[in-house]
Enzyme design. Sequence first.
Site, PDB file in Angstrom:
ATOM      1  N   CYS A  47       0.838  -1.210   0.000  1.00 30.79           N
ATOM      2  CA  CYS A  47       0.000   0.000   0.000  1.00 30.79           C
ATOM      3  C   CYS A  47       0.867   1.252   0.000  1.00 30.79           C
ATOM      4  O   CYS A  47       0.496   2.269   0.588  1.00 30.79           O
ATOM      5  CB  CYS A  47      -0.935  -0.008   1.209  1.00 30.79           C
ATOM      6  SG  CYS A  47      -0.098  -0.293   2.784  1.00 30.79           S
ATOM      7  N   GLY A  48       2.027   1.167  -0.646  1.00 30.35           N
ATOM      8  CA  GLY A  48       2.898   2.329  -0.720  1.00 30.35           C
ATOM      9  C   GLY A  48       3.431   2.723   0.644  1.00 30.35           C
ATOM     10  O   GLY A  48       3.809   1.874   1.459  1.00 30.35           O
TER      11      GLY A  48
END
Length: 294
Positions: A89-90
């Site tokens: 998710c970055g």
Amino acid sequence: MASLKEVRARISSINSTQQITKAMKMVAAAKLRRAQDNITQLRPYAQKLSQMLGTVSAGAETASDSPYKQARAIDRVLLIVITSDRGLCGAFNTNAIKGALTLIEEKYAAQYRAGNLEIMAIGKKGAEAFQRRGFKVNTTHSTVYSSLSFATVRAAAEEAMNDYAAGLYDVVEIVYNEFRNAAVQIVRTEQMLPIVSATPASETSSSINYIFEPSEEEIVTELIPKTIKTQLYKAVLDSNAAFYGAQMTAMDKATENAGELLKQLRLVYNRTRQAAITTEILEIVGGAEALASA
């Protein structure tokens, strides 16, 4: 230069990865819609509840006597850090963790050095990160997302409230990612306990007359715990929606990057294949010339 077999293997591997990232993007987009609906529906309720508490409790003696409004000298601190259970998710989890570490460094460094700071982790990634750093971590509620509901979040809120009322902590703060849109998540820090009124003095009950049913004291007594629990629930829903937005964005970018890499690998494959064919032709021509001259 890599062999044709190696390049083909890399192309096949990246194709498989691209299919996975596409699927994850679609799943995150579907879950984001539901999560976004949940937080957008809760926000007006939470804001109005907080305003109502500020207005009603301004003139009520019960409010000032509440254990959740008693400000004390800050010796013991509880930080509720909200992350996710999964990665991919970055920088979503990293930003929340960095936000908590920055808050500790700037505001609660003395309490941390004295060993009087504890982390309540909501989300497995935050629990793992702070445990690796040697913090005191309460992981009782780290699996909230496995069955996300008001009841599960309420249990975490009640534990923090009971510990604060018992004097185990002097302040409780929440660190989480606020959802703005699929591409933007902002790290927020909110004080949960002791509660502070969000209503300006000019808007308090001193200038407005109300008729209370049941009594003013009963309403305030009921509103204060409910507002605190709703505040934490809103932060968790915000973080949940922000996670799916971050994951969708990250998987979209990963899919694009895989496509670019595939283009480069196919170009390398074609060049390698052409070079191999040219080499074979040259070898055949050279052999034919050798036979002709023999």
